[in-house]
Design a protein around this motif. Structure first.
Motif, PDB file in Angstrom:
ATOM      1  N   ARG A  74      -5.349 -11.936  56.103  1.00  0.00           N
ATOM      2  CA  ARG A  74      -5.119 -10.500  56.244  1.00  0.00           C
ATOM      3  C   ARG A  74      -5.507  -9.818  54.931  1.00  0.00           C
ATOM      4  NH1 ARG A  74       0.682  -7.247  56.748  1.00  0.00           N
ATOM      5  NH2 ARG A  74      -0.228  -5.247  57.393  1.00  0.00           N
ATOM      6  N   HIS A  75      -5.908  -8.565  55.014  1.00  0.00           N
ATOM      7  CA  HIS A  75      -6.138  -7.803  53.798  1.00  0.00           C
ATOM      8  C   HIS A  75      -4.866  -7.780  52.958  1.00  0.00           C
ATOM      9  CE1 HIS A  75      -3.662  -4.528  55.326  1.00  0.00           C
ATOM     10  NE2 HIS A  75      -4.307  -4.629  56.469  1.00  0.00           N
ATOM     11  N   GLY A  76      -5.020  -7.493  51.675  1.00  0.00           N
ATOM     12  CA  GLY A  76      -3.871  -7.444  50.784  1.00  0.00           C
ATOM     13  C   GLY A  76      -3.113  -6.131  50.871  1.00  0.00           C
ATOM     14  N   SER A  77      -2.140  -5.983  49.990  1.00  0.00           N
ATOM     15  CA  SER A  77      -1.331  -4.770  49.947  1.00  0.00           C
ATOM     16  C   SER A  77      -2.233  -3.540  49.832  1.00  0.00           C
ATOM     17  CB  SER A  77      -0.371  -4.831  48.762  1.00  0.00           C
ATOM     18  OG  SER A  77       0.608  -5.829  48.951  1.00  0.00           O
ATOM     19  N   VAL A 328     -10.898 -16.349  70.452  1.00  0.00           N
ATOM     20  CA  VAL A 328     -12.214 -16.301  69.810  1.00  0.00           C
ATOM     21  C   VAL A 328     -12.122 -16.753  68.362  1.00  0.00           C
ATOM     22  CG1 VAL A 328     -11.957 -13.853  69.163  1.00  0.00           C
ATOM     23  CG2 VAL A 328     -14.229 -14.836  69.406  1.00  0.00           C
ATOM     24  N   LEU A 329     -11.017 -16.445  67.709  1.00  0.00           N
ATOM     25  CA  LEU A 329     -10.847 -16.830  66.309  1.00  0.00           C
ATOM     26  C   LEU A 329     -10.470 -18.302  66.177  1.00  0.00           C
ATOM     27  CD1 LEU A 329     -10.971 -15.798  63.471  1.00  0.00           C
ATOM     28  CD2 LEU A 329      -8.756 -14.683  63.798  1.00  0.00           C
ATOM     29  N   LEU A 330      -9.615 -18.784  67.046  1.00  0.00           N
ATOM     30  CA  LEU A 330      -9.292 -20.211  67.044  1.00  0.00           C
ATOM     31  C   LEU A 330     -10.533 -21.038  67.354  1.00  0.00           C
ATOM     32  CD1 LEU A 330      -7.383 -22.610  66.931  1.00  0.00           C
ATOM     33  CD2 LEU A 330      -6.664 -22.082  69.276  1.00  0.00           C
ATOM     34  N   ILE A 359      -4.006 -11.644  62.810  1.00  0.00           N
ATOM     35  CA  ILE A 359      -3.192 -12.755  62.311  1.00  0.00           C
ATOM     36  C   ILE A 359      -2.022 -13.043  63.246  1.00  0.00           C
ATOM     37  CG2 ILE A 359      -1.643 -13.506  60.460  1.00  0.00           C
ATOM     38  CD1 ILE A 359      -4.505 -13.698  59.594  1.00  0.00           C
ATOM     39  N   GLU A 360      -1.322 -12.000  63.681  1.00  0.00           N
ATOM     40  CA  GLU A 360      -0.137 -12.213  64.510  1.00  0.00           C
ATOM     41  C   GLU A 360      -0.484 -12.846  65.865  1.00  0.00           C
ATOM     42  OE1 GLU A 360       2.404  -8.694  64.515  1.00  0.00           O
ATOM     43  OE2 GLU A 360       1.801  -8.320  62.440  1.00  0.00           O
ATOM     44  N   ALA A 397      -1.773  -9.929  52.869  1.00  0.00           N
ATOM     45  CA  ALA A 397      -2.582 -11.072  52.407  1.00  0.00           C
ATOM     46  C   ALA A 397      -2.182 -12.396  53.066  1.00  0.00           C
ATOM     47  CB  ALA A 397      -2.550 -11.213  50.888  1.00  0.00           C
ATOM     48  N   ALA A 398      -1.505 -12.343  54.219  1.00  0.00           N
ATOM     49  CA  ALA A 398      -1.188 -13.570  54.956  1.00  0.00           C
ATOM     50  C   ALA A 398      -2.461 -14.358  55.202  1.00  0.00           C
ATOM     51  CB  ALA A 398      -0.535 -13.223  56.290  1.00  0.00           C
ATOM     52  N   ASN A 399      -2.345 -15.681  55.211  1.00  0.00           N
ATOM     53  CA  ASN A 399      -3.550 -16.490  55.378  1.00  0.00           C
ATOM     54  C   ASN A 399      -3.264 -17.811  56.062  1.00  0.00           C
ATOM     55  OD1 ASN A 399      -3.181 -18.555  52.893  1.00  0.00           O
ATOM     56  ND2 ASN A 399      -2.607 -16.493  52.244  1.00  0.00           N
ATOM     57  N   ILE A 400      -4.244 -18.241  56.833  1.00  0.00           N
ATOM     58  CA  ILE A 400      -4.244 -19.547  57.494  1.00  0.00           C
ATOM     59  C   ILE A 400      -5.481 -20.274  56.986  1.00  0.00           C
ATOM     60  CG2 ILE A 400      -4.405 -20.760  59.708  1.00  0.00           C
ATOM     61  CD1 ILE A 400      -3.190 -18.117  60.942  1.00  0.00           C
TER      62      ILE A 400
END
Length: 456
Positions: A74-77, A328-330, A359-360, A397-400
């Motif tokens: 995700r984008h940051g703050s 599509v993202l997975l 992300i969610e 900024a969540a990330n996988i």
């Protein structure tokens, strides 16, 4: 998605030009993201903090080394997307000031809100903040520190680092901050990082025509509207709003505000409260913590989390409308790892930058921690009956991240490829239907993931 009720006409007071309110500003304090009870206060606006660190990661099985990495972040703050909530709060404060109805605390709020709006406007509404850029720079540096041999190999073999974004400025800026972190940590990567490519079908899928059914769901699904109305209509919402306004305005002024007006004001104030930490650098003197008690902030955070849960997360039991579009993202994660393993793609890393709306759903589709439990009909989502929390599922900024490892068999057989997943930099197991290489291991055979992560 914000669900602030419209302010009534009495609150649509236009603001005169110039500086309003004469009271001094409150001293700034950096508030922790959670209260002492552990409940989050900022929801999906929570600034990023890594959930894993050096010394807490499993070593790969003997003989395996990293050969590729990919992420979705995700984008940051950032600044809030517009001035609407600030304008609404200031309008009510101005009306109260004109009547001499501000409490001492209330008189301090106006300058704080104005400073926050000025900082957001100077940065550009919706744009990445300095804090958001630093979140991504530091995440990139930690990625390099976890995988030093991978990045040394990328540099030695001149492997491309692919960058993909939604095309939205804050996502593009996040990509720039992240890749800037990579090159500052290892200048040898300079020249290997490709120019960002925009892929809205992949990284902004919630807005694309192929997901019109999802857009219709958010706009007008009867079950969605009913459950959110039920949650918002909980008596604690009005009680919370009344406590908020009673601390800021004299009783005679508060009595002129309808319950709807009070709720609308409190929710707008909460949106500003959540935005302030993300603009810590741009608005260092802004501190909205004194204007909401933890108790009240927690209830308002719950209302926002409920909207996120039903609009972007696991939502209703038996329905997949909110997250099946993340397939599509997975699929892209699996395809990129598979191509690297097959030797049909020479990229050293693939970096993707997107939004909470991606992300969610991806977290729900993959069954990541906190996103495994939809709500049963008739039992609305609450903090007591469901583990989903916006601050944990999708903070700023969540990330996988998936790291691909390979061995080199001595007998000439094909290499085996393993995947390790990090979720906000914490080693995370794939869903229960996926079997790791050993009990308790965070490493999974790639072909196992290609089988167990199939989706309809």
């Amino acid at each position: 998605m914000k669900r602030t009720a419209p302010l009534s006409a009495v609150m649509a007071v236009s603001l005169a030009a110039g500086v309003l309110f004469t009271a001094g500003t409150a001293s700034a304090r950096e508030r922790p993201a959670t209260s002492h009870t552990g409940h989050d206060l900022y929801g999906t606006k929570t600034p990023y903090a890594p959930q894993g660190g050096p010394g807490h990661y499993q070593k790969p099985p003997k003989g395996f080394v990293p050969v590729f990495t990919e992420n979705v972040a995700r984008h940051g703050s950032r600044a809030m997307t517009d001035s609407g909530d600030g304008d609404a709060v200031l309008a009510v404060l101005r009306r109260a000031q004109d009547r001499g109805a501000l409490t001492g605390l209330g008189a301090r709020l106006g300058p704080q809100v104005q400073s926050l709006l000025s900082a957001a406007a100077a940065l550009g509404y919706g744009n990445l903040s300095a804090r958001g850029a630093e979140e991504h720079r530091q995440t990139a540096l930690r990625m390099e520190q976890r995988l030093p041999s991978l990045f040394a190999g990328i540099a030695a073999r001149h492997e491309p680092i692919v960058v993909e974004t939604s095309g939205v400025p804050r996502a593009v800026a996040s990509a720039g901050a992240f890749t800037g972190g990579l090159t500052s940590g290892d200048p040898a990567l300079t020249g290997l990082i490709k120019e960002p490519v925009t892929d809205k079908d992949l990284l902004y899928f919630h807005k694309q025509p192929q997901n019109a059914d999802y857009q219709a769901y958010v706009k007008g699904d009867p079950a969605l509207a009913a459950v959110l109305a039920r949650i918002d209509g909980d008596p604690r919402t009005a009680e919370t709003a009344h406590r908020v306004v009673a601390r800021l305005f004299r009783a005679d002024f508060t009595a002129t505000m309808s319950a709807t007006d009070q709720v609308s004001f409190a929710r707008s104030l909460y949106q500003l409260y959540g935005a302030a930490p993300d603009l810590r650098t741009e608005a260092p003197d802004v501190d909205l913590a004194p204007f909401l008690t933890d108790r009240d902030a927690r209830w308002l955070a719950y209302l926002d989390d409920a909207a996120e849960f039903y609009q972007k997360g696991p939502a209703f039991s038996g329905r997949t409308i909110t997250y099946r579009m993340a397939g599509v993202l997975l699929d892209d994660l699996l395809a990129r790892a598979g191509a690297k393993a097959a030797g049909t793609d020479g990229d050293g890393a693939v970096l993707r930058f997107t939004h909470a709306e991606e992300i969610e759903p991806l977290a729900a589709l993959m069954g990541l921690p906190g996103s495994t439990a939809p709500a049963d009909p008739g039992q609305p989502y609450t903090y007591r009956n469901n583990p989903w929390r916006g601050a944990e599922v999708s903070p700023m900024a969540a990330n996988i991240q998936w790291d691909l490892f390979a061995n080199t068999p001595s007998d000439g057989r094909p290499a085996t490829h393993l995947v390790r997943m990090l979720y906000n930099e914490k080693e995370t197991a794939f869903k229960a239907s996926c079997k790791p290489v050993a009990k308790g291991s965070y490493f999974y055979a790639l072909d196992e993931l290609e089988h167990c992560l199939t989706h309809g």
